[in-house]
Design a protein around this motif. Structure first.
Motif, PDB file in Angstrom:
ATOM      1  N   GLU A 379       0.098   1.418   4.121  1.00 28.79           N
ATOM      2  CA  GLU A 379      -1.165   1.884   3.555  1.00 28.79           C
ATOM      3  C   GLU A 379      -2.234   0.801   3.518  1.00 28.79           C
ATOM      4  OE1 GLU A 379       0.061   4.948   0.106  1.00 28.79           O
ATOM      5  OE2 GLU A 379       0.857   2.922  -0.173  1.00 28.79           O
ATOM      6  N   SER A 380      -1.818  -0.456   3.517  1.00 26.16           N
ATOM      7  CA  SER A 380      -2.755  -1.554   3.333  1.00 26.16           C
ATOM      8  C   SER A 380      -3.416  -1.946   4.656  1.00 26.16           C
ATOM      9  CB  SER A 380      -2.030  -2.765   2.732  1.00 26.16           C
ATOM     10  OG  SER A 380      -2.885  -3.880   2.657  1.00 26.16           O
ATOM     11  N   ALA A 381      -4.726  -2.140   4.612  1.00 29.25           N
ATOM     12  CA  ALA A 381      -5.459  -2.612   5.776  1.00 29.25           C
ATOM     13  C   ALA A 381      -5.556  -4.125   5.813  1.00 29.25           C
ATOM     14  CB  ALA A 381      -6.857  -1.998   5.790  1.00 29.25           C
ATOM     15  N   CYS A 382      -4.796  -4.793   4.967  1.00 33.65           N
ATOM     16  CA  CYS A 382      -4.806  -6.265   4.941  1.00 33.65           C
ATOM     17  C   CYS A 382      -4.105  -6.821   6.173  1.00 33.65           C
ATOM     18  CB  CYS A 382      -4.125  -6.769   3.673  1.00 33.65           C
ATOM     19  SG  CYS A 382      -4.019  -8.564   3.565  1.00 33.65           S
ATOM     20  N   THR A 383      -4.800  -7.679   6.918  1.00 33.51           N
ATOM     21  CA  THR A 383      -4.205  -8.317   8.096  1.00 33.51           C
ATOM     22  C   THR A 383      -4.203  -9.849   7.968  1.00 33.51           C
ATOM     23  OG1 THR A 383      -6.340  -8.323   9.244  1.00 33.51           O
ATOM     24  CG2 THR A 383      -4.898  -6.423   9.598  1.00 33.51           C
ATOM     25  N   ALA A 384      -4.753 -10.369   6.884  1.00 30.04           N
ATOM     26  CA  ALA A 384      -4.907 -11.827   6.742  1.00 30.04           C
ATOM     27  C   ALA A 384      -3.560 -12.543   6.657  1.00 30.04           C
ATOM     28  CB  ALA A 384      -5.737 -12.148   5.502  1.00 30.04           C
ATOM     29  N   PHE A 385      -2.515 -11.823   6.214  1.00 27.94           N
ATOM     30  CA  PHE A 385      -1.207 -12.455   6.025  1.00 27.94           C
ATOM     31  C   PHE A 385      -0.329 -12.352   7.275  1.00 27.94           C
ATOM     32  CE2 PHE A 385      -2.784 -12.014   1.821  1.00 27.94           C
ATOM     33  CZ  PHE A 385      -2.151 -12.957   1.034  1.00 27.94           C
TER      34      PHE A 385
END
Length: 386
Positions: A379-385
């Motif tokens: 669900e998360s659009a976080c790609t920084a990790f």
């Protein structure tokens, strides 16, 4: 701007010879004016959050005093209108480890500073879902649960109790709007929906006329199972209880509430933490205090387990598979490696007792049931990790 130095020694549970390790932590707080509310019965403590960091530092000291580890904590409060980024720059010149107590936009401004590129920032105050989603940063970890984690916890309880005919009253402040949006998404996630919504826009003194105004305001909701309230600034919610046209449960920001932490939580050793905090600070521990405590303890745990204080080692360990924090919530706490959020159970309470603790039985997940709360990896659009 005034700075409060707090130099203390810290350490670990296990005795034995070890190389000396020093870790410096800086708590950076942006003072934000509180919106006017109808009641001043519950003033915000002046040391909110900072007190949690102090107790976390004390716990690190007790935990590792035989290992020769030295911890220091410094606190900087930035008054409204003063230069937060300058304060952050000064703090980062001393240590890469920051606990930031500031709104989301200010947190992102700090995280994006060139000086913060090689830093580890713990968000202890901003519950915005976007910070764990598209607006995530690889140098920011979150020990405060997101709005979505808390509203998912409440939605699970609504499903369990079969309260599926729901209505909502939302305030107009940005934090109220964000919480209401998280509620809607959580209800959809768990197969529920709202039958009706209203916005609270009264400016009258409800202390005198709630018993007349609230029944009329809620009359056209008709019948329902539970009334949800989005009032994160604690403005009007207290006047909704027991004044609705239909005598029904109230949940959300008021009544039956999902919290990061509450004084009524006593199981799983929580009473011990509550007592330590009260003995040291002289008041009950609140949610922001717990988030700051968890940030300090996460660093302390990482130092104890790695016998190191350098940023690459501690960050890698904290986000790794072997990290666990004993958080007095019934199960070990870990960080989600895809967006830096601390996984944690969410107590659902009323002012006098714990009602339930999410994740609730029956809500399963292939990795851990804790990932049923808040943004899961798909669900998360976080790609920084990555």
């Amino acid at each position: 701007m005034h700075r409060i130095p707090l130099g203390l020694c810290a350490a670990a549970l296990l005795a034995g010879p070890a190389a000396a390790v020093e870790l410096s932590v800086h708590y950076l707080r942006q003072d934000v004016p509180l919106p006017p509310t109808l009641s001043n019965l519950d003033p915000q403590p002046e040391d909110l959050g900072m007190a949690g960091a102090r107790v976390g530092l004390d716990d690190n000291t007790t935990t590792g005093k035989f290992l020769g580890h030295t911890y220091t904590l410094e606190i900087t409060e930035v008054a409204e209108g003063e230069d937060l980024l300058a304060a952050a720059r000064a703090a980062l010149a001393e240590t890469p480890y920051l606990l930031v107590d500031a709104p989301a936009a200010d947190l992102l401004a700090i995280a994006d500073m060139p000086e913060a590129a090689e830093a580890l920032i713990f968000n202890v105050a901003a519950a915005d879902v976007a910070l764990r989603d598209a607006e995530c940063r690889a140098n920011v970890l979150h020990t405060l649960p997101s709005d979505a984690m808390r509203t998912d916890a409440l939605a699970q309880l609504l499903v369990l109790k079969r309260w599926d005919d729901l209505v909502l009253i939302s305030g107009t402040y940005p934090v109220d709007v964000a919480y209401a949006d998280a509620l809607r998404k959580s209800l959809r996630k768990f197969g529920l929906s709202l039958e009706a919504e209203k916005t609270w826009a009264f400016d009258a003194d409800m202390r005198r006329n709630a018993s007349q105004e609230v029944p009329l305001f809620t009359q056209d909701f008709g019948d329902y199972d539970a009334l949800l309230v989005a009032d994160e600034v604690e403005d009007f919610g207290r006047y909704i209880l027991y004044n609705t046209w239909q005598p029904r449960p109230v949940a959300g920001s008021e009544g039956l509430s999902p919290r990061t932490w509450s004084p009524v939580v006593e199981q799983w050793g929580a009473a011990q933490l509550q007592s330590r905090f009260t003995d040291t600070i002289g008041r009950d521990m609140e949610s922001k205090d717990y988030a700051a405590w968890a940030a300090m303890r996460s660093l302390g745990e990482a130092v104890v387990r790695t016998s190191a204080a350098d940023l690459p080692t501690l960050r890698s360990y904290i986000l790794g598979d072997t990290f666990e924090l004993a958080g007095f919530k019934g199960r070990p706490l870990t960080f989600r490696p895809w967006n830096g959020q601390l996984r944690q159970p969410i107590p659902i309470v009323h002012p006098r007792a714990l009602v339930a603790q999410a994740p609730l039985e029956g809500f399963l997940h292939q990795r851990t049931e804790l990932d049923t709360l808040g943004l899961d990896e798909p669900e998360s659009a976080c790609t920084a990790f990555d």
